[in-house]
Design a protein around this motif. Sequence first.
Motif, PDB file in Angstrom:
ATOM      1  N   TYR A 101      29.641  17.937   7.863  1.00 19.26           N
ATOM      2  CA  TYR A 101      29.732  19.380   7.726  1.00 19.26           C
ATOM      3  C   TYR A 101      31.134  19.756   7.265  1.00 19.26           C
ATOM      4  O   TYR A 101      32.131  19.256   7.782  1.00 19.26           O
ATOM      5  N   LYS A 239      23.455  28.893   2.221  1.00 20.60           N
ATOM      6  CA  LYS A 239      23.955  28.537   3.546  1.00 20.60           C
ATOM      7  C   LYS A 239      24.764  29.684   4.141  1.00 20.60           C
ATOM      8  O   LYS A 239      24.711  29.936   5.341  1.00 20.60           O
ATOM      9  N   ILE A 243      24.188  31.639   7.790  1.00 16.36           N
ATOM     10  CA  ILE A 243      25.243  31.785   8.793  1.00 16.36           C
ATOM     11  C   ILE A 243      25.497  33.247   9.115  1.00 16.36           C
ATOM     12  O   ILE A 243      25.610  33.639  10.282  1.00 16.36           O
ATOM     13  N   ASN A 271      20.490  31.243  17.261  1.00 10.73           N
ATOM     14  CA  ASN A 271      19.731  30.081  16.814  1.00 10.73           C
ATOM     15  C   ASN A 271      18.843  29.548  17.931  1.00 10.73           C
ATOM     16  O   ASN A 271      18.462  28.382  17.930  1.00 10.73           O
ATOM     17  N   VAL A 308      28.979  30.344  13.881  1.00 11.54           N
ATOM     18  CA  VAL A 308      27.970  29.289  13.962  1.00 11.54           C
ATOM     19  C   VAL A 308      28.667  27.934  13.928  1.00 11.54           C
ATOM     20  O   VAL A 308      29.454  27.652  13.032  1.00 11.54           O
ATOM     21  N   ARG A 310      28.875  23.671  13.895  1.00  6.60           N
ATOM     22  CA  ARG A 310      28.263  22.678  13.019  1.00  6.60           C
ATOM     23  C   ARG A 310      26.966  22.116  13.585  1.00  6.60           C
ATOM     24  O   ARG A 310      26.043  21.813  12.838  1.00  6.60           O
ATOM     25  N   ILE A 313      23.773  24.532  12.904  1.00  5.31           N
ATOM     26  CA  ILE A 313      23.387  24.966  11.569  1.00  5.31           C
ATOM     27  C   ILE A 313      21.952  24.555  11.222  1.00  5.31           C
ATOM     28  O   ILE A 313      21.242  25.284  10.527  1.00  5.31           O
ATOM     29  N   GLN A 317      19.180  27.197  10.102  1.00  5.71           N
ATOM     30  CA  GLN A 317      18.513  27.062   8.806  1.00  5.71           C
ATOM     31  C   GLN A 317      16.995  27.151   8.961  1.00  5.71           C
ATOM     32  O   GLN A 317      16.316  27.832   8.182  1.00  5.71           O
TER      33      GLN A 317
END
Length: 356
Positions: A101, A239, A243, A271, A308, A310, A313, A317
């Motif tokens: 990342y 991306k 985020i 998330n 956010v 790593r 993510i 997503q």
Amino acid sequence: MAILIKEKVENLPSTPGVYLMKDSRGSIIYVGKAKNLKRRVQSYFQKSKTHSQKIIKLVSNISDFDILLTDTEFEAFMLECKLIREIKPLFNKMMKSPQSYSYIAIDKDRPYRDIAITNHRENQDGRLYFGPFPSKARVEQAIIGIKEAFNILCSNPKQQNSLCFNHSIGLCIGMCGGGPALQKYQAIIEDIIGLLNGENKIFLDNLNKKMAEAAADFDFEAAARYRDRFDAIQFLLRKEKVIEFTEKNKNIVVIENINEDFIKLFLIKRNEILLSKVISIDSAEVSQLSSLITTTFNAASFPSDSSVKRDEIDEAQIIYNYLKSTQCQYKTIPDNWITKHKDKNIENAVTKLMNK
């Protein structure tokens, strides 16, 4: 294939879920997800020339497997992410494409504001960050494409008052020599920040135009180069949207149809899935659902200013792509609605989702 495994595969349901491959010691060595468990797990044990060496090695180490059923493919994706993060199976690490990342970092106040790539984000260090992005290679490709397109691909960026080689071949406007070119460079950096924020659409339109012109002139090498630049930059922008959406800590109500008789209710924040519940359409009371939504979101605690991370993510997503797909209906619930009890706005929102 061992008889035990063969029988288990034949008896698998053709429904969504997660499968956990185990070795002879009972250790979980691989976690995967599937829309159709039977078809997916079966594919591992069928002879195929398309199997990679990593798949062949994985299968040779499988002595047993377990499954976890889910109501939807979306839940299978999220559960897979959670289990991989917790268990860290050997073959998930081996079979994942090499990637780390990365963040794009741009200096805020220095006279020469370089565009750098870093693996770490530092708060209050005088730099503006974008990311994290999976695949450092894709980020590097995008940054080179941006610098080439804006003619700021300087081959000697740290030495002032000395023009670099790239200036002589038209890839650098000459900011390395200072003076007016450095002032122009500052304006270009602002345009790039706008691009990464999704505000500078003209740049992408120009790239598309140049790609079409090169193709029309049968300069397919140039057209491919413009296409690669466009795709790499779009990768960054997608991306960033994920985020940005996640960092806003929205309260999201999702209703997905399972069949004619049942729906699935998801309550999502950031998330995380705070609640997932199968509900009979006949017994669904809007007032009760509204109360459940209010109680669940009021009990959730998330810092409003956190970025956010790593390791978040992948989940972010999945949630973003799911919400933007046509598979579900969702509604964002403002904070001021959930702080009130029996808010009619929530009831109206649930009614609309149920009737879609």
